[in-house]
Design an enzyme around this catalytic site. Structure first.
Site, PDB file in Angstrom:
ATOM      1  N   ASN A  69     -10.327  -3.510   5.188  1.00 16.22           N
ATOM      2  CA  ASN A  69     -10.499  -3.486   3.632  1.00 16.22           C
ATOM      3  C   ASN A  69      -9.574  -4.568   2.976  1.00 16.22           C
ATOM      4  O   ASN A  69     -10.200  -5.250   2.260  1.00 16.22           O
ATOM      5  CB  ASN A  69     -10.105  -2.036   2.993  1.00 16.22           C
ATOM      6  CG  ASN A  69     -11.134  -0.853   3.436  1.00 16.22           C
ATOM      7  OD1 ASN A  69     -12.339  -1.445   3.358  1.00 16.22           O
ATOM      8  ND2 ASN A  69     -10.925   0.290   3.469  1.00 16.22           N
ATOM      9  N   SER A  75     -10.241   6.501  -2.100  1.00 22.87           N
ATOM     10  CA  SER A  75     -10.280   5.062  -2.005  1.00 22.87           C
ATOM     11  C   SER A  75     -10.982   4.586  -0.416  1.00 22.87           C
ATOM     12  O   SER A  75     -10.271   5.032   0.503  1.00 22.87           O
ATOM     13  CB  SER A  75      -8.878   4.457  -2.119  1.00 22.87           C
ATOM     14  OG  SER A  75      -8.960   3.150  -1.587  1.00 22.87           O
ATOM     15  N   LYS A 113      -8.113  -2.243  -2.425  1.00 25.67           N
ATOM     16  CA  LYS A 113      -7.232  -3.306  -1.630  1.00 25.67           C
ATOM     17  C   LYS A 113      -7.329  -4.628  -2.804  1.00 25.67           C
ATOM     18  O   LYS A 113      -6.535  -5.489  -2.641  1.00 25.67           O
ATOM     19  CB  LYS A 113      -7.866  -3.770  -0.348  1.00 25.67           C
ATOM     20  CG  LYS A 113      -7.650  -2.501   0.614  1.00 25.67           C
ATOM     21  CD  LYS A 113      -6.208  -2.203   0.834  1.00 25.67           C
ATOM     22  CE  LYS A 113      -6.118  -1.011   1.722  1.00 25.67           C
ATOM     23  NZ  LYS A 113      -4.780  -0.621   2.191  1.00 25.67           N
ATOM     24  N   ASN A 133     -16.492   1.886   2.874  1.00 28.90           N
ATOM     25  CA  ASN A 133     -16.831   0.847   3.632  1.00 28.90           C
ATOM     26  C   ASN A 133     -17.460   1.442   5.119  1.00 28.90           C
ATOM     27  O   ASN A 133     -16.429   1.392   6.014  1.00 28.90           O
ATOM     28  CB  ASN A 133     -15.785  -0.029   4.131  1.00 28.90           C
ATOM     29  CG  ASN A 133     -16.043  -1.542   3.425  1.00 28.90           C
ATOM     30  OD1 ASN A 133     -17.219  -1.742   3.470  1.00 28.90           O
ATOM     31  ND2 ASN A 133     -15.218  -2.104   2.993  1.00 28.90           N
ATOM     32  N   SER A 143      -7.285  -4.651   9.461  1.00 31.02           N
ATOM     33  CA  SER A 143      -8.709  -4.237  10.147  1.00 31.02           C
ATOM     34  C   SER A 143      -9.820  -3.913   9.481  1.00 31.02           C
ATOM     35  O   SER A 143     -10.979  -3.640   9.910  1.00 31.02           O
ATOM     36  CB  SER A 143      -8.063  -2.684  10.779  1.00 31.02           C
ATOM     37  OG  SER A 143      -7.954  -1.915   9.642  1.00 31.02           O
ATOM     38  N   GLY A 171      -0.500   1.846   5.563  1.00 30.25           N
ATOM     39  CA  GLY A 171       0.707   0.750   5.368  1.00 30.25           C
ATOM     40  C   GLY A 171       1.456   1.112   4.071  1.00 30.25           C
ATOM     41  O   GLY A 171       2.676   1.003   4.163  1.00 30.25           O
ATOM     42  N   ASP A 173       2.806   9.141  10.562  1.00 30.24           N
ATOM     43  CA  ASP A 173       4.218   8.635  10.710  1.00 30.24           C
ATOM     44  C   ASP A 173       5.167   8.712   9.801  1.00 30.24           C
ATOM     45  O   ASP A 173       6.296   8.766   9.499  1.00 30.24           O
ATOM     46  CB  ASP A 173       4.257   6.959  11.219  1.00 30.24           C
ATOM     47  CG  ASP A 173       3.452   6.497  10.354  1.00 30.24           C
ATOM     48  OD1 ASP A 173       1.950   6.556   9.939  1.00 30.24           O
ATOM     49  OD2 ASP A 173       3.956   5.285   9.537  1.00 30.24           O
ATOM     50  N   LYS A 228     -21.960  13.917  -3.723  1.00 26.37           N
ATOM     51  CA  LYS A 228     -23.069  12.839  -3.606  1.00 26.37           C
ATOM     52  C   LYS A 228     -22.546  11.287  -3.562  1.00 26.37           C
ATOM     53  O   LYS A 228     -23.203  10.453  -3.976  1.00 26.37           O
ATOM     54  CB  LYS A 228     -24.030  12.811  -4.580  1.00 26.37           C
ATOM     55  CG  LYS A 228     -24.649  14.365  -5.001  1.00 26.37           C
ATOM     56  CD  LYS A 228     -25.301  14.992  -3.885  1.00 26.37           C
ATOM     57  CE  LYS A 228     -25.739  16.303  -4.372  1.00 26.37           C
ATOM     58  NZ  LYS A 228     -26.084  17.264  -3.126  1.00 26.37           N
TER      59      LYS A 228
END
Lengths: 379, 379
Positions: free
Chosen positions: B83, B338, B51, B341, B81, B193, B224, B295
């Site tokens: 990243n 990707s 991002k 977090n 929401s 998105g 979707d 790992k």
């Protein structure tokens, strides 16, 4: 947002153009092959940790001494709760030598599975040294297999010492690339049986500027190395029964590593600067940091040296006093992260308890300074 | 074990000697700095995922268009929401521009904390697009802040497309080093998105030999993109309400990414080869594999493309048929991982349920082939 009329067309060339504008603000994201990722995660050729270095060195030396045919006929045997078991099975399978592995029944399933990937000759024993050794003796009586002990042998120690050789080469070439001239002041390694730590101490024995430190779990007396070395006179503790989460470090220090720890060389008065230990909660917090911040999936044993750097007040005071004496505030410290043999279930077993407010507050402290103190300990 | 009499003395030189004997059997273990480890873990400059590339490109372009002073006076705003929220806050703070971030109240605590590290201007909203946009409109009315949407803008798409530029450069230089001449056949990226996937599709639009594939969670209609593209005629689905564990991919496909997906270029009949989706259990298993085998500590969203490669039968059949047609059995496939977090607690929330025998048997299957199929899918 910038008006869409001012944006570049959605085509390949526009991406090259975009890159030129902001590339200095982002890190280059590496393209990793599966093998590369394995390697980065500190495993060696598929086994956990640095144990493979000891095992490969022991096996190549045995081949020189006994000949490959003889070794294939007799086979190898060892006892280990995990990483050395896998490492020896891997090294043996590389040369088509049968490997008998004696594992305590309480070994973690991932380590048993990892060992089974390289050999079918697994036997189970009780968890004390005596129980393990009985089964090993039985295997030797039945098959004539040659014993490769997990840590208490010079070939294992020299093999594991090569991890330091590589880290030192890389440290020096990074310094050279950066045009920096500084000394590697401290290397911290985990201490269980002592193979990796004594190999590290031997490697740095001709480098008087670098101190080597051992790191242990303190739970249920797991810090046998620290207690033994601090006794007057220093006395090796030969029996330890701890169920620390750092399960790779449950074994007592071996006789040959002990001799290394208590000796010195012509350039260095003592091979080992000292041993520090940390309680379970600090090992957990260091494990969390490595996972959540560094994004590397490790077993708790691997996090013990980081826990010492971050939380052990005695170690931090030692660093501070040395830095004061030198008039510096910044030292290069290297931590050896060894061991990634764990599973999500094992992690849930360790972290899955309900945690109280105090623990969570303590974590706040961790989170606020953890990511900057790994490599340089400010005074 | 080799007789101790035959071993080398425990000194530095012996370690160099030992190394020469077995170095070809072990991987060189890299010396990682904390920064390096962060980078390897796929984060960019401290933000999660790719991002940051979109956000930095959008911000640098806005500075060109509006001037830095004006932008500092007005500030930036976005809704996300996680990243993208962190990424924009980071990019804005790099240029000392205030950044208002609207986050759904149900965002994961680690993503809120990560965002707060770069900006104090966080507001919370409900989780639907409409609820988020209302709060954004309010911020704009109060402050005049400039909107940087999370994915539905060409600057975001071009910025995220630079991840492909880097991976393609690295792929080609690895081929060159290895003296190999092969084509990158497939690139798989996650689809939420659509910013990252449309950037990827744009980058490869002038490379007809490389197919770009989108990967979605199927839970509660989270696929979707797949459903919309497979409809006759293709129709963008604008509302999605899924609570998939792949929380970075819960959003519906944006209008501009959609246009990219449904168009082609002069060298490529379609930018996007197709979209495949995977259920929660397969995302969990892929997450487990990346953690336990590679790992690397990732969030479930990052594992979705790997789950498609390993478990999606439609995708595997598509690969097989293409390979049959080409008379090959081995393809180079790149997966874009990707998003890292997450926290140990979030992981316990996902994996902490009691798992039945079937699931565990299924894992046996995973374990037996998982580690070899990531990069080359045999026919």
């Amino acid at each position: 947002m910038a008006d869409i009329a001012s944006t570049l067309p959605l085509e390949t060339a526009s991406i090259h153009h975009a890159y030129g504008k902001f590339r200095r603000y982002v890190h280059r994201t590496p393209l990793l092959t599966n093998k590369t990722i394995d390697r980065i995660a500190s495993s060696n050729a598929g086994s956990g940790a640095f144990k493979a270095r000891g095992a490969f060195h022991a096996v190549t030396h045995l081949i020189e001494v006994m000949g490959l045919d003889e070794l294939r006929r007799r086979g190898l045997v060892t006892h280990s709760s995990g990483n050395h078991a896998q490492a020896l099975a891997l090294a043996a399978s590389t040369f088509d030598i049968p490997a008998h592995i004696v594992m305590p029944e309480i070994s973690t399933p991932s380590k048993i599975a990892g060992t089974r990937a390289y050999t079918e000759l697994i036997r189970f024993s009780g968890s004390t040294s005596q129980e393990r050794e009985e089964v090993v003796a039985q295997v030797i009586a039945e098959t004539g297999a040659v014993l490769v002990p997990p840590y208490d042998h010079p070939d294992i120690i020299l093999g594991q010492g090569t991890a330091s050789l590589e880290l030192y080469e890389q440290y020096n070439s990074q310094q050279a690339e950066g045009g920096v001239e500084s000394t590697l002041k401290v290397v911290l390694a985990p201490l269980g049986g002592g193979g990796l730590l004594s190999g590290t101490a031997v490697f740095f024995s001709d480098k008087p500027g670098t101190a080597v430190i051992g790191c242990e779990p303190s739970y249920q007396g797991g810090n046998d190395g620290e207690r033994g070395l601090n006794a007057v006179p220093p006395t090796r503790i030969e029996t330890v029964k701890t169920l620390t989460i750092a399960d790779g470090l449950r074994t007592p220090v071996g006789a040959i590593p002990w001799d290394v720890f208590t000796s010195g060389s012509s350039t260095k008065p003592k091979y080992l600067e000292g041993v520090y230990s940390v309680p379970e909660e600090e090992i957990k917090e260091a494990t969390r940091l490595v996972m959540e911040r560094m994004k590397v999936f490790i077993e708790p044993s691997a996090a013990v040296p980081l826990a010492v750097v971050l939380y052990n007040q005695k170690f931090r005071r030692w660093v501070y006093e040395r830095q004061q004496a030198e008039g510096t505030e910044c030292w290069d410290i290297v931590i050896i992260l060894s061991g990634g043999n764990t599973t999500i279930e094992a992690l849930i077993g360790i972290f899955g308890d309900v945690r109280d407010a105090d623990t969570q507050r303590a974590e706040g402290v961790v989170a606020s300074d953890g990511s900057t103190t790994v490599e340089n300990v400010a005074g």
